[in-house]
Enzyme design. Structure first.
Site, mmCIF file in Angstrom:
data_model
loop_
_atom_site.group_PDB
_atom_site.id
_atom_site.type_symbol
_atom_site.label_atom_id
_atom_site.label_comp_id
_atom_site.label_asym_id
_atom_site.label_seq_id
_atom_site.Cartn_x
_atom_site.Cartn_y
_atom_site.Cartn_z
ATOM 1 N N THR A 294 0.895 -1.364 0.128
ATOM 2 C CA THR A 294 -0.154 0.037 -0.101
ATOM 3 C C THR A 294 0.999 1.235 0.221
ATOM 4 O O THR A 294 0.447 2.432 -0.707
ATOM 5 C CB THR A 294 -0.832 0.099 1.182
ATOM 6 O OG1 THR A 294 -1.697 -1.257 1.111
ATOM 7 C CG2 THR A 294 -1.715 1.236 1.226
ATOM 8 N N SER B 215 1.212 -7.135 -0.807
ATOM 9 C CA SER B 215 1.831 -8.400 0.009
ATOM 10 C C SER B 215 1.102 -9.388 0.038
ATOM 11 O O SER B 215 1.547 -10.880 0.267
ATOM 12 C CB SER B 215 2.448 -7.636 1.275
ATOM 13 O OG SER B 215 1.365 -7.566 2.001
ATOM 14 N N SER B 216 -0.363 -9.458 -0.290
ATOM 15 C CA SER B 216 -0.922 -10.741 -0.136
ATOM 16 C C SER B 216 -0.631 -11.572 -1.340
ATOM 17 O O SER B 216 -1.090 -12.762 -1.127
ATOM 18 C CB SER B 216 -2.459 -10.224 -0.180
ATOM 19 O OG SER B 216 -2.783 -9.623 -1.313
ATOM 20 N N THR C 45 1.159 -4.390 4.266
ATOM 21 C CA THR C 45 0.721 -4.849 5.643
ATOM 22 C C THR C 45 -0.059 -6.018 5.517
ATOM 23 O O THR C 45 -0.236 -6.376 6.669
ATOM 24 C CB THR C 45 -0.075 -3.453 6.253
ATOM 25 O OG1 THR C 45 -1.266 -3.215 5.688
ATOM 26 C CG2 THR C 45 0.643 -2.415 6.275
ATOM 27 N N ASP C 46 -0.628 -6.430 4.545
ATOM 28 C CA ASP C 46 -1.321 -7.605 4.377
ATOM 29 C C ASP C 46 -0.341 -8.949 4.862
ATOM 30 O O ASP C 46 -1.176 -9.618 5.781
ATOM 31 C CB ASP C 46 -1.811 -8.108 3.297
ATOM 32 C CG ASP C 46 -3.080 -7.352 2.822
ATOM 33 O OD1 ASP C 46 -3.599 -6.665 3.573
ATOM 34 O OD2 ASP C 46 -3.265 -7.279 1.783
#
Length: 179
Positions: free
Chosen positions: A11, A50-51, A82-83
């Site tokens: 993000t 990051s997912s 941040t995932d």
């Protein structure tokens, strides 16, 4: 003093240009911070959410941290989505261990995208660089850290608890290790 920044997307690097989303590279994120009190070397190793990272990619990010440390970085910052930031930070903790002589390793990201009117990424990135550049006993030889919203969490205990707030991470019941 040199801090090595490893950029992996997320993000913090997501920018809405009005017609489509684009990713901002690590060097551009650093340049937007203006003058910094340390030299910063940037390497982009991934882009996007990051997912989408696999465990193999998380291990490669941790190996990039090892390489930066072996090459003499005084501190390392990993810019991450941040995932899965806590998963990759914990992977790095497992591979690096805790060593009294090791330079600080700090993961950071943002809850608001780069193009948000009030992005939290620049502040988080500036804080993470400051911690990574600290050569004091307070920063050196610690666990891998996650720096978000002015707080430092140990990678062993941090978890995302609120996906709708910049105050999204906690280390309950241990609490932050610093600020």
């Amino acid at each position: 003093m040199t801090v090595h920044v490893i950029a992996t997307g997320g993000t913090i690097a997501s920018h809405w240009g009005g017609a489509e989303w684009t990713n901002i590279d690590g060097a551009s994120l650093i340049a937007e911070l203006g003058e910094l009190p340390v030299d910063v070397h940037v390497t982009d190793v991934a882009a996007g959410p990051s997912s989408n990272l696999s465990v193999d990619q998380m291990v490669r990010i941790a190996h990039s941290v090892q390489t930066a440390l072996a090459e003499g970085a005084d501190g390392v910052v990993v810019v991450h989505g941040t995932d899965t930031i806590e998963l990759t930070a914990f992977t790095a903790q497992l591979l690096l261990g805790t060593d009294d002589r090791r330079a600080p390793v700090v993961f950071t990201g943002s809850m608001r995208p780069h193009s948000h009117p009030h992005p939290d990424g620049p502040g988080n990135l500036r804080d993470a660089i400051a911690v990574a550049a600290a050569s004091s006993e307070a920063a050196r030889g610690r666990d891998v850290l996650v720096c978000m919203d002015g707080r430092l969490h140990s990678a062993r205990f941090v978890r995302k608890v609120n996906a709708a707030s910049v105050d999204a991470f906690d280390s309950y019941p241990h609490g932050p290790v610093g600020s």
